[in-house]
Design a protein around this motif. Structure first.
Motif, mmCIF file in Angstrom:
data_model
loop_
_atom_site.group_PDB
_atom_site.id
_atom_site.type_symbol
_atom_site.label_atom_id
_atom_site.label_comp_id
_atom_site.label_asym_id
_atom_site.label_seq_id
_atom_site.Cartn_x
_atom_site.Cartn_y
_atom_site.Cartn_z
ATOM 1 N N ALA A 1 14.416 -29.528 25.310
ATOM 2 C CA ALA A 1 13.417 -29.307 24.262
ATOM 3 C C ALA A 1 12.102 -28.813 24.851
ATOM 4 C CB ALA A 1 13.194 -30.593 23.474
ATOM 5 N N LEU A 2 11.697 -29.362 25.985
ATOM 6 C CA LEU A 2 10.450 -28.929 26.627
ATOM 7 C C LEU A 2 10.526 -27.480 27.092
ATOM 8 C CD1 LEU A 2 9.232 -31.915 28.808
ATOM 9 C CD2 LEU A 2 7.905 -30.673 27.101
ATOM 10 N N VAL A 3 11.572 -27.153 27.816
ATOM 11 C CA VAL A 3 11.695 -25.806 28.374
ATOM 12 C C VAL A 3 11.832 -24.771 27.257
ATOM 13 C CG1 VAL A 3 13.143 -24.301 29.777
ATOM 14 C CG2 VAL A 3 12.619 -26.609 30.571
ATOM 15 N N ALA A 4 12.738 -25.018 26.317
ATOM 16 C CA ALA A 4 12.948 -24.055 25.235
ATOM 17 C C ALA A 4 11.749 -24.007 24.289
ATOM 18 C CB ALA A 4 14.216 -24.404 24.460
ATOM 19 N N GLY B 1 14.548 -12.039 16.816
ATOM 20 C CA GLY B 1 15.807 -12.774 16.832
ATOM 21 C C GLY B 1 15.958 -13.636 18.070
ATOM 22 N N ALA B 2 15.497 -13.145 19.210
ATOM 23 C CA ALA B 2 15.562 -13.928 20.447
ATOM 24 C C ALA B 2 14.668 -15.154 20.344
ATOM 25 C CB ALA B 2 15.158 -13.071 21.639
ATOM 26 N N ARG C 1 14.074 -21.123 19.626
ATOM 27 C CA ARG C 1 13.684 -22.213 18.725
ATOM 28 C C ARG C 1 14.875 -23.110 18.428
ATOM 29 N NH1 ARG C 1 9.827 -21.424 13.731
ATOM 30 N NH2 ARG C 1 7.914 -20.922 14.812
ATOM 31 N N GLY C 2 16.020 -22.493 18.201
ATOM 32 C CA GLY C 2 17.221 -23.272 17.924
ATOM 33 C C GLY C 2 17.619 -24.147 19.102
ATOM 34 N N THR D 1 10.702 -27.313 13.774
ATOM 35 C CA THR D 1 11.010 -26.199 14.669
ATOM 36 C C THR D 1 11.983 -25.217 14.027
ATOM 37 O OG1 THR D 1 10.624 -27.599 16.595
ATOM 38 C CG2 THR D 1 11.910 -25.620 16.964
ATOM 39 N N VAL D 2 12.944 -25.741 13.277
ATOM 40 C CA VAL D 2 13.960 -24.882 12.675
ATOM 41 C C VAL D 2 13.502 -24.276 11.348
ATOM 42 C CG1 VAL D 2 16.264 -24.878 11.627
ATOM 43 C CG2 VAL D 2 15.888 -26.036 13.790
#
Length: 127
Positions: free
Chosen positions: A110-113, A10-11, A16-17, A57-58
């Motif tokens: 977007a890069l970090v996540a 879930g994390a 990703r979100g 991604t989603v």
């Protein structure tokens, strides 16, 4: 704790979100740049790539799907560094400057996540 299972899956979805949200924010930044008068094609390739990367991604549950988003974010960061760095501090064109900041913030998020989502384990269980 005996008999307690903990899932990190879930994390990973949450990260990703956040990565997808960053890609969408960067896409909105491109639309705002166009509205502020930045010369670009009718349908900017970066905009298309950002939206497709966010959707992958989603909606694609493959573990490495966010890698495409990271790749697109890296390309956008390079584009911002090469062609848009001056727009980040151009106080004469406030709309362009703000739109470029929106795009840049989206790319960084977007890069970090995206990298974080690639590094997070698929599932961790404790017994």
């Amino acid at each position: 704790m005996i008999g307690v299972k903990m899932s990190v899956e879930g994390a990973g979805r949450g990260v990703r979100g956040i990565a997808a949200l960053g890609l969408v924010v960067a896409a909105v930044g491109i639309v705002l740049q166009r509205a502020a008068g930045v010369s670009m094609p009718l349908v900017p390739p970066g905009l298309v790539l950002l939206v497709v990367a966010a959707a992958l991604t989603v909606f694609v549950r493959w573990r490495w799907a966010p890698a495409f988003g990271v790749l697109v974010a890296v390309m956008e960061a390079i584009a911002l560094g090469v062609g848009g760095a001056d727009d980040l501090v151009n106080s004469e064109a406030t709309g362009v400057m703000l739109a470029t900041w929106v795009r840049a913030i989206g790319v960084v998020v977007a890069l970090v996540a995206g990298v974080a989502s690639l590094r997070s384990p698929a599932r961790v269980a404790h017994a």
